[in-house]
Structures are given as C-alpha cells and as structure tokens.
Design a protein around this motif. Structure first.
Motif, PDB file in Angstrom:
ATOM      1  N   SER A 124      46.072  63.604   1.875  1.00 47.15           N
ATOM      2  CA  SER A 124      44.919  64.501   1.785  1.00 47.15           C
ATOM      3  C   SER A 124      45.196  65.759   2.593  1.00 47.15           C
ATOM      4  N   ILE A 125      44.333  66.740   2.422  1.00 40.94           N
ATOM      5  CA  ILE A 125      44.443  67.977   3.191  1.00 40.94           C
ATOM      6  C   ILE A 125      44.240  67.675   4.674  1.00 40.94           C
ATOM      7  N   ASP A 126      43.276  66.808   4.986  1.00 41.48           N
ATOM      8  CA  ASP A 126      43.031  66.453   6.389  1.00 41.48           C
ATOM      9  C   ASP A 126      44.252  65.800   7.018  1.00 41.48           C
ATOM     10  N   GLU A 127      44.925  64.948   6.258  1.00 33.43           N
ATOM     11  CA  GLU A 127      46.123  64.305   6.792  1.00 33.43           C
ATOM     12  C   GLU A 127      47.233  65.326   7.030  1.00 33.43           C
ATOM     13  N   ALA A 132      50.483  68.631  10.804  1.00 31.52           N
ATOM     14  CA  ALA A 132      50.882  69.949  11.309  1.00 31.52           C
ATOM     15  C   ALA A 132      50.468  70.099  12.771  1.00 31.52           C
ATOM     16  N   ARG A 133      49.252  69.671  13.094  1.00 33.14           N
ATOM     17  CA  ARG A 133      48.772  69.755  14.481  1.00 33.14           C
ATOM     18  C   ARG A 133      49.681  68.951  15.412  1.00 33.14           C
ATOM     19  N   ARG A 134      50.069  67.754  14.964  1.00 35.65           N
ATOM     20  CA  ARG A 134      50.950  66.904  15.775  1.00 35.65           C
ATOM     21  C   ARG A 134      52.292  67.591  16.024  1.00 35.65           C
ATOM     22  N   GLU A 135      52.857  68.205  15.008  1.00 36.65           N
ATOM     23  CA  GLU A 135      54.164  68.858  15.164  1.00 36.65           C
ATOM     24  C   GLU A 135      54.072  70.083  16.080  1.00 36.65           C
ATOM     25  N   PHE A 136      52.994  70.860  15.962  1.00 36.97           N
ATOM     26  CA  PHE A 136      52.830  71.994  16.871  1.00 36.97           C
ATOM     27  C   PHE A 136      52.647  71.510  18.303  1.00 36.97           C
ATOM     28  N   ARG A 137      51.927  70.407  18.489  1.00 38.89           N
ATOM     29  CA  ARG A 137      51.762  69.859  19.852  1.00 38.89           C
ATOM     30  C   ARG A 137      53.098  69.402  20.420  1.00 38.89           C
ATOM     31  N   ARG A 138      53.912  68.752  19.592  1.00 38.79           N
ATOM     32  CA  ARG A 138      55.248  68.337  20.061  1.00 38.79           C
ATOM     33  C   ARG A 138      56.056  69.547  20.496  1.00 38.79           C
ATOM     34  N   LEU A 139      55.989  70.586  19.702  1.00 34.20           N
ATOM     35  CA  LEU A 139      56.731  71.797  20.011  1.00 34.20           C
ATOM     36  C   LEU A 139      56.214  72.438  21.296  1.00 34.20           C
TER      37      LEU A 139
END
Length: 161
Positions: A124-127, A132-139
C-alpha cells in the motif's frame, strides 16, 4: 507473467509518495549533519514546502536556516516566495544553477534511499511511506555518510566562517 500486476502496483505506489528532505550542514566541527524528511502523497506543491519549512525551523530549535535549493517549481512558487519574504529573519534561500544535481548533497540522500527500496514490494501507499521513512531514519544515523554527501558536492564542512 504472474508478477506483472504486482510490479505495476508497486510502480504506481512509488510515484504516489514523495519525500521532502533537508540535509543540514553542522554549524560547529563537533556537530553532526542532520537529515530531516517528511513524506507526502503525490507531487510537492508550495503549501507542502511551507509546511516543511515550519517543521524544519521547529526541529532546528528556531535557528535561522539558509536554504540551498534546486529549481523545483514548488520552491519557486509564489506562495513560498511570499512566505520567505515574511520570514526573512528565519530563512534565506539560494538557488543552485539549473540542471546541477551534482552540486546538491541531498540528491545523494535520495539516491541512497531509492537504492535501499529498489526491491521493496509495498502492499500500500502507507507501507511505502513507512519503508521510505525507515530508510531516511537509518541514513540519519550515519553522519560519516552524510558528510560524504557534502564532500561529493564539493562542499567542505570544516570551515567555521
């Protein structure tokens, strides 16, 4: 060809989530670069940029922000320019030359996140937004990588002037 509908769905989702990202340069040698991101559905509009600028200003503790922008239409929108004029003590905008993504360290952030999500199959779009949020946080927790993005753009973070 059983996967074709799934792939089309994933591509549709990828186009429907956009990230607005700010990569901040440290003010002091011992300070870390910071990555601030917000994720929206669809294209970025001037109202989204204004909402992000308010959020960014709050996240940076009310410090003045110098914006170095590409020439995205939303950055040049009339409502954004009016907002910047009304908040000239808080924001100062500088535009990169046209067609110069190599000068924008934030482009490296986007490329890194896109690479990390290359094989993602969101349902889904929410997923997709969560991924994306998780990857930006990792970065965000990789200051050496963020510093390298500035270096890649030819910018030094060692100057205190």
């Amino acid at each position: 060809m059983a996967h074709a509908p799934v792939l089309r769905r994933v591509e549709r989702y990828r186009r429907e989530v956009t990230s607005i990202v700010a990569l901040t340069a440290p003010l002091c040698p011992d300070e870390r670069p910071r990555l601030v991101a917000r994720h929206i559905e669809g294209s970025v509009h001037g109202s989204d940029v204004i909402a992000f600028l308010r959020y960014l200003h709050q996240r940076l503790g009310g410090r003045p922000v110098w914006l170095v922008w590409d020439r995205l239409q939303a950055h040049r929108a009339a409502n954004v320019q009016r907002f910047l004029k009304r908040h000239s003590r808080d924001f100062r905008a500088y535009f990169l030359p046209a067609y110069s993504p190599q000068l924008n360290p934030e482009e490296q952030c986007n490329a890194s996140v896109k690479k990390a999500l290359l094989n993602a199959l969101p349902g889904s779009i929410d997923e997709l937004r969560r991924q994306a949020r998780r990857e930006f946080r990792r970065l965000q927790h990789r200051p050496a990588t963020l510093r390298a993005y500035f270096a890649h753009a030819g910018l030094s973070l060692n100057s205190t002037s």
